[in-house]
Design a protein around this motif. Structure first.
Motif, PDB file in Angstrom:
ATOM      1  N   ILE A 185     -13.100   7.121  -5.865  1.00 29.99           N
ATOM      2  CA  ILE A 185     -13.089   5.781  -5.272  1.00 29.99           C
ATOM      3  C   ILE A 185     -12.352   4.791  -6.176  1.00 29.99           C
ATOM      4  CG2 ILE A 185     -14.542   3.844  -4.573  1.00 29.99           C
ATOM      5  CD1 ILE A 185     -16.658   5.928  -3.763  1.00 29.99           C
ATOM      6  N   VAL A 186     -12.659   4.835  -7.465  1.00 31.44           N
ATOM      7  CA  VAL A 186     -12.018   3.923  -8.410  1.00 31.44           C
ATOM      8  C   VAL A 186     -10.508   4.171  -8.466  1.00 31.44           C
ATOM      9  CG1 VAL A 186     -11.798   3.339 -10.866  1.00 31.44           C
ATOM     10  CG2 VAL A 186     -14.064   3.549  -9.827  1.00 31.44           C
ATOM     11  N   ASP A 187     -10.117   5.444  -8.513  1.00 31.39           N
ATOM     12  CA  ASP A 187      -8.704   5.785  -8.621  1.00 31.39           C
ATOM     13  C   ASP A 187      -7.908   5.299  -7.409  1.00 31.39           C
ATOM     14  OD1 ASP A 187      -6.616   7.463 -10.142  1.00 31.39           O
ATOM     15  OD2 ASP A 187      -6.478   8.268  -8.109  1.00 31.39           O
ATOM     16  N   ARG A 188      -8.423   5.557  -6.214  1.00 31.29           N
ATOM     17  CA  ARG A 188      -7.717   5.124  -5.007  1.00 31.29           C
ATOM     18  C   ARG A 188      -7.760   3.606  -4.857  1.00 31.29           C
ATOM     19  NH1 ARG A 188      -4.145   7.770  -4.866  1.00 31.29           N
ATOM     20  NH2 ARG A 188      -3.601   6.854  -2.854  1.00 31.29           N
ATOM     21  N   SER A 189      -8.870   2.996  -5.254  1.00 29.85           N
ATOM     22  CA  SER A 189      -8.966   1.535  -5.181  1.00 29.85           C
ATOM     23  C   SER A 189      -7.983   0.880  -6.138  1.00 29.85           C
ATOM     24  CB  SER A 189     -10.394   1.078  -5.504  1.00 29.85           C
ATOM     25  OG  SER A 189     -11.317   1.593  -4.565  1.00 29.85           O
ATOM     26  N   ALA A 190      -7.891   1.422  -7.360  1.00 31.66           N
ATOM     27  CA  ALA A 190      -6.947   0.883  -8.336  1.00 31.66           C
ATOM     28  C   ALA A 190      -5.522   1.013  -7.834  1.00 31.66           C
ATOM     29  CB  ALA A 190      -7.108   1.609  -9.675  1.00 31.66           C
ATOM     30  N   ASP A 191      -5.226   2.113  -7.154  1.00 37.45           N
ATOM     31  CA  ASP A 191      -3.902   2.323  -6.586  1.00 37.45           C
ATOM     32  C   ASP A 191      -3.559   1.219  -5.588  1.00 37.45           C
ATOM     33  OD1 ASP A 191      -1.478   3.696  -6.025  1.00 37.45           O
ATOM     34  OD2 ASP A 191      -2.395   4.593  -4.256  1.00 37.45           O
ATOM     35  N   THR A 192      -4.518   0.874  -4.731  1.00 34.54           N
ATOM     36  CA  THR A 192      -4.278  -0.173  -3.732  1.00 34.54           C
ATOM     37  C   THR A 192      -4.211  -1.557  -4.371  1.00 34.54           C
ATOM     38  OG1 THR A 192      -5.422   1.144  -2.054  1.00 34.54           O
ATOM     39  CG2 THR A 192      -5.144  -1.199  -1.597  1.00 34.54           C
ATOM     40  N   ILE A 193      -5.123  -1.823  -5.307  1.00 36.95           N
ATOM     41  CA  ILE A 193      -5.176  -3.139  -5.936  1.00 36.95           C
ATOM     42  C   ILE A 193      -3.894  -3.447  -6.698  1.00 36.95           C
ATOM     43  CG2 ILE A 193      -6.330  -4.481  -7.744  1.00 36.95           C
ATOM     44  CD1 ILE A 193      -8.948  -3.137  -6.880  1.00 36.95           C
ATOM     45  N   LEU A 236     -19.310  -3.589  -6.303  1.00 39.39           N
ATOM     46  CA  LEU A 236     -18.809  -2.758  -5.223  1.00 39.39           C
ATOM     47  C   LEU A 236     -18.268  -3.611  -4.071  1.00 39.39           C
ATOM     48  CD1 LEU A 236     -21.520   0.049  -5.181  1.00 39.39           C
ATOM     49  CD2 LEU A 236     -19.189   0.185  -6.070  1.00 39.39           C
ATOM     50  N   ALA A 237     -18.955  -4.733  -3.802  1.00 38.98           N
ATOM     51  CA  ALA A 237     -18.469  -5.647  -2.765  1.00 38.98           C
ATOM     52  C   ALA A 237     -17.121  -6.242  -3.168  1.00 38.98           C
ATOM     53  CB  ALA A 237     -19.490  -6.748  -2.520  1.00 38.98           C
ATOM     54  N   ALA A 238     -16.984  -6.621  -4.445  1.00 39.53           N
ATOM     55  CA  ALA A 238     -15.718  -7.175  -4.931  1.00 39.53           C
ATOM     56  C   ALA A 238     -14.604  -6.137  -4.841  1.00 39.53           C
ATOM     57  CB  ALA A 238     -15.879  -7.650  -6.374  1.00 39.53           C
ATOM     58  N   LEU A 239     -14.944  -4.874  -5.117  1.00 38.55           N
ATOM     59  CA  LEU A 239     -13.949  -3.807  -5.039  1.00 38.55           C
ATOM     60  C   LEU A 239     -13.467  -3.621  -3.600  1.00 38.55           C
ATOM     61  CD1 LEU A 239     -12.596  -1.720  -6.928  1.00 38.55           C
ATOM     62  CD2 LEU A 239     -14.334  -0.080  -6.177  1.00 38.55           C
ATOM     63  N   VAL A 240     -14.411  -3.642  -2.662  1.00 37.69           N
ATOM     64  CA  VAL A 240     -14.050  -3.492  -1.245  1.00 37.69           C
ATOM     65  C   VAL A 240     -13.158  -4.646  -0.800  1.00 37.69           C
ATOM     66  CG1 VAL A 240     -14.959  -3.519   1.111  1.00 37.69           C
ATOM     67  CG2 VAL A 240     -16.083  -2.139  -0.633  1.00 37.69           C
ATOM     68  N   VAL A 241     -13.516  -5.860  -1.185  1.00 40.88           N
ATOM     69  CA  VAL A 241     -12.721  -7.031  -0.801  1.00 40.88           C
ATOM     70  C   VAL A 241     -11.321  -6.965  -1.417  1.00 40.88           C
ATOM     71  CG1 VAL A 241     -12.522  -9.535  -1.034  1.00 40.88           C
ATOM     72  CG2 VAL A 241     -14.721  -8.511  -0.419  1.00 40.88           C
ATOM     73  N   ALA A 242     -11.251  -6.572  -2.697  1.00 40.86           N
ATOM     74  CA  ALA A 242      -9.948  -6.495  -3.360  1.00 40.86           C
ATOM     75  C   ALA A 242      -9.052  -5.457  -2.689  1.00 40.86           C
ATOM     76  CB  ALA A 242     -10.135  -6.145  -4.841  1.00 40.86           C
ATOM     77  N   VAL A 243      -9.630  -4.319  -2.329  1.00 41.26           N
ATOM     78  CA  VAL A 243      -8.848  -3.285  -1.646  1.00 41.26           C
ATOM     79  C   VAL A 243      -8.392  -3.780  -0.279  1.00 41.26           C
ATOM     80  CG1 VAL A 243      -8.994  -1.002  -0.567  1.00 41.26           C
ATOM     81  CG2 VAL A 243      -9.912  -1.360  -2.865  1.00 41.26           C
ATOM     82  N   TRP A 244      -9.283  -4.449   0.439  1.00 46.13           N
ATOM     83  CA  TRP A 244      -8.933  -4.973   1.761  1.00 46.13           C
ATOM     84  C   TRP A 244      -7.827  -6.011   1.660  1.00 46.13           C
ATOM     85  CZ3 TRP A 244     -10.116 -10.012   3.835  1.00 46.13           C
ATOM     86  CH2 TRP A 244      -9.768 -10.148   5.196  1.00 46.13           C
TER      87      TRP A 244
END
Length: 284
Positions: free
Chosen positions: A53-61, A173-181
């Motif tokens: 999750i972190v790896d894919r989220s970092a990729d998007t962010i 986790l909420a901040a991560l979801v928002v940042a990815v979105w």
């Protein structure tokens, strides 16, 4: 990069994320939480899923910053001269056809060349994950010692500390979801196939990465203001320095990666590179 190396990388990223999320709760002494062998086994199991999750989220962010790095490389004077030597006065369709260059290297490169490319990509992923995780770890460590013992009765401090520690993982986790979105839906990366994009598309500040870093350091600053302490201020300063170093390392390695791809394409298949610069579909 083989499966074993990828697994280790994801597990380490997940362990760091898990440590950041749970440290504030673990640091509350009256709760008496202990790290047992069973807890470590469960944490290792969870860390792989969290690492993915972190790896894919970092990729998007960091996707927009990645697009800007590609443009920065493509707009360097020597790269512009080399591109002009390839296409002459013909119109340019893509100033840096990275997808084609990657496919060219993977399909025709030697084992040593592909290994060198994968080694660079691994380092880039590690640095990218640290850009996302270091602010989390910084806020986690600061929150672990809040509110200060000298300014709050023991029972009040325990109550406030438990509430803050319990909500911290949910907020992260909420901040991560928002940042990815935001990164995937609103602040998407500019494309080298459309080099005339300007305005917010070419802005480093209008990005999910900037929002992610800014939110965490604002949170760290707010906690420090509420509990002025030399230790927490030092932690925030160290976190800021480490984050800046991670960003600089990521950018430097990404520039090296793009330079590696460009040189390989230019020296091994100049005709194909010329075609994809003129037309991203390669029809030129």
């Amino acid at each position: 990069m083989n499966i074993g190396e990828l697994f280790v990388e994801l597990v380490l990223a997940g362990l760091l994320a898990l440590a950041a999320l749970l440290f504030p709760l673990y640091s509350i002494e009256p709760l008496g939480l202990e790290v047992s062998n069973n807890a470590l086994a469960i944490a290792t199991s969870l860390s792989f899923a969290l690492g993915v999750i972190v790896d894919r989220s970092a990729d998007t962010i960091l996707d927009k910053w990645l697009g800007l790095v590609r443009f920065e490389f493509a707009e360097k004077t020597n790269i512009g001269e080399q591109r002009k030597a390839l296409v002459g006065s013909d119109p340019v369709g893509d100033v840096f056809p990275e997808d084609w260059l990657r496919i060219l290297m993977l399909s025709g490169g030697s084992d040593a060349t592909v290994r060198a490319m994968e080694a660079l990509r691994t380092r880039i992923r590690v640095a990218r994950n640290m850009i996302v995780l270091t602010p989390m770890l910084t806020v986690s460590v600061i929150l672990g010692d809040w509110p200060p013992r000298s300014e709050a009765p023991h029972t009040d401090r325990l109550s406030v500390g438990v509430e803050a520690a319990a909500f911290f993982p949910l907020m992260e986790l909420a901040a991560l979801v928002v940042a990815v979105w935001v990164g995937s839906a609103w602040l998407t990366a500019p494309h080298t196939s459309r080099p005339d994009e300007q305005g917010l598309k070419r802005s480093w500040l209008a990005s999910a990465a900037t929002a992610w870093l800014g939110l965490h350091f604002l949170a760290a600053a707010a906690i420090i203001v509420c509990s002025p302490d030399c230790t927490t201020a030092s932690v925030a300063a160290a976190g800021l320095v480490l984050t800046i170093l991670s960003v600089l390392a990521w950018k430097r390695m990404t520039m090296s990666f793009t330079d590696f791809l460009w040189k390989y394409g230019r020296f091994t298949d100049a005709k194909g590179l010329r075609a994809h610069i003129r037309d991203p579909a390669g029809h030129a």
